[in-house]
Design an enzyme around this catalytic site. Structure first.
Site, short mmCIF file in Angstrom:
data_model
loop_
_atom_site.label_atom_id
_atom_site.label_comp_id
_atom_site.label_asym_id
_atom_site.label_seq_id
_atom_site.Cartn_x
_atom_site.Cartn_y
_atom_site.Cartn_z
N GLY A 15 0.82 -1.20 0.00
CA GLY A 15 0.00 0.00 0.00
C GLY A 15 0.86 1.25 0.00
NE ARG A 29 17.36 15.50 -6.26
CZ ARG A 29 16.92 16.75 -6.37
NH1 ARG A 29 17.14 17.62 -5.41
NH2 ARG A 29 16.27 17.12 -7.46
CG ASP A 107 3.86 -7.17 7.48
OD1 ASP A 107 3.27 -6.73 6.46
OD2 ASP A 107 3.27 -7.76 8.39
CB THR A 129 2.88 0.47 6.41
OG1 THR A 129 1.51 0.16 6.77
CG2 THR A 129 3.77 0.22 7.62
CB ILE A 130 -1.00 4.69 6.60
CG1 ILE A 130 -2.02 3.60 6.29
CG2 ILE A 130 -0.58 5.44 5.34
CD1 ILE A 130 -3.35 4.13 5.77
NE ARG A 158 -15.63 16.75 17.53
CZ ARG A 158 -15.95 15.82 18.41
NH1 ARG A 158 -17.13 15.88 19.04
NH2 ARG A 158 -15.12 14.83 18.67
NE ARG A 175 -7.76 -6.15 5.88
CZ ARG A 175 -6.95 -5.50 5.05
NH1 ARG A 175 -5.65 -5.56 5.20
NH2 ARG A 175 -7.46 -4.78 4.07
#
Length: 323
Positions: A15, A29, A107, A129-130, A158, A175
């Site tokens: 992802g 660079r 992973d 990864t987020i 809100r 998840r």
């Protein structure tokens, strides 16, 4: 694969996460600064298997440091899980005489990297990864941005929740890991936070909604990590228990996009640069890690150790503050 490192490949896999481009830029660079030839591999392992490889220049990574997504693209690769696929990937590296490979991902990406390392490829993993669910590092590239994206979205939700006097249930990514829900929920003052790691009681949440209503509170925000279950089903059950009207918002892939935060951009640059340092030092099967505000080198196998548990102190604090 050769005694002297001259040619380095870099790919992004799994992802996408905000900050991946900053890491790619740093690899390219810093590699060029040290006299290396750096090759970009499009579409992760899928592109590696099929030879989607091109040499990169200083200019090819211009103006990408604060761009979301990944300019190298990414893709899942079932073929890379097979021995035949791994041999094809290895053949492509040998064909272009690429001595070392930097893999930016989670992973699953690291597991693919280890199969190449076992075949003699000098390998460095950069955790991107987020979900922030990689063991061995305190932060992964993209997590801070994803949390800020959720906080911004919840602020807007809100406003309408207050206007219409409703309970909004917001489903976020996670998840198997509730880090995004927990930190975003605490930051934005969510009334309840549901994460996969900790059991929840809908009757207790319903009672909290009722207590808030009795003291004049006309709206509520509940954050649900996707691994907990369907936000729509949870909303229906809460409505049945409390009688309050609920609305559901699933943020989905919104959390993956957008420019990286300053923190993610800095961490990504530091990790990309560290990856080149590791390669130049002749080390392999390593990963970069953010520990105590410093980027260090660790064995890649540390990514599969015991993952840091969900911060229970923060979870308990969030509950105490939302009485």
């Amino acid at each position: 694969m050769s005694g002297v490192i001259q040619r380095v490949g870099v790919l992004t896999s799994g992802g996408d996460a905000p900050g991946m481009n900053a890491a790619v830029r740093a690899v390219v660079r810093k590699g060029i600064f040290h006299g290396l030839n750096v090759f970009g591999i499009n579409r992760g392992y899928e592109g590696l298997i099929h030879g989607e490889i091109h040499e990169m220049s200083i200019g090819s990574v211009a103006d990408i440091v604060l761009r979301g997504g990944t300019v190298l693209k990414t893709a899942r690769s079932e073929e890379m899980k097979t021995l035949a696929g791994q041999q094809k990937a290895l053949a492509q590296l040998r064909k272009l005489e690429i001595d070392a490979l930097v893999v930016i991902g989670g992973d699953g990406s690291f597991r693919g990297a280890q199969t190449l390392a076992a075949q003699g490829v000098q390998l460095v993993g950069v955790p991107g990864t987020i979900d922030n669910d990689i063991a061995g590092t305190e932060l992964t590239i993209g997590f801070d941005t994803a949390v800020n994206t959720v906080v911004d979205a919840v602020g807007k939700i809100r406003d309408t929740a207050s206007s219409h006097e409703r309970t909004f249930i917001v489903e976020v990514m996670g998840r198997n890991c509730g880090n995004i829900a927990l930190q975003a929920g605490l930051a934005c003052g969510a009334e309840s936070i549901l994460v996969p790691e900790i059991p929840y009681d809908l009757d207790e949440i319903s009672d909290k909604l009722k207590r808030g209503h009795q003291r004049g509170k006309n709206h509520s925000i509940i954050l649900v990590a996707e691994g907990v279950g369907s936000a729509y089903k949870i909303g229906e059950e809460l409505h049945a228990r409390s009688g309050f009207e609920t609305r559901i918002t699933v943020l989905g892939h919104l959390q993956r996009g957008g420019n990286p935060s300053a923190l993610d951009a800095v961490i990504a640059a530091a990790m990309g640069g560290k990856a080149i340092e590791i390669i130049l030092a002749g080390e392999t099967n390593r990963m970069t890690a953010y520990i105590d505000q410093t980027v260090i080198s660790r064995p890649l196998e540390d990514a599969y150790g015991n993952r840091r548990p969900l911060n229970r102190e923060l979870y308990d604090l969030a509950n105490e503050l939302s009485i």
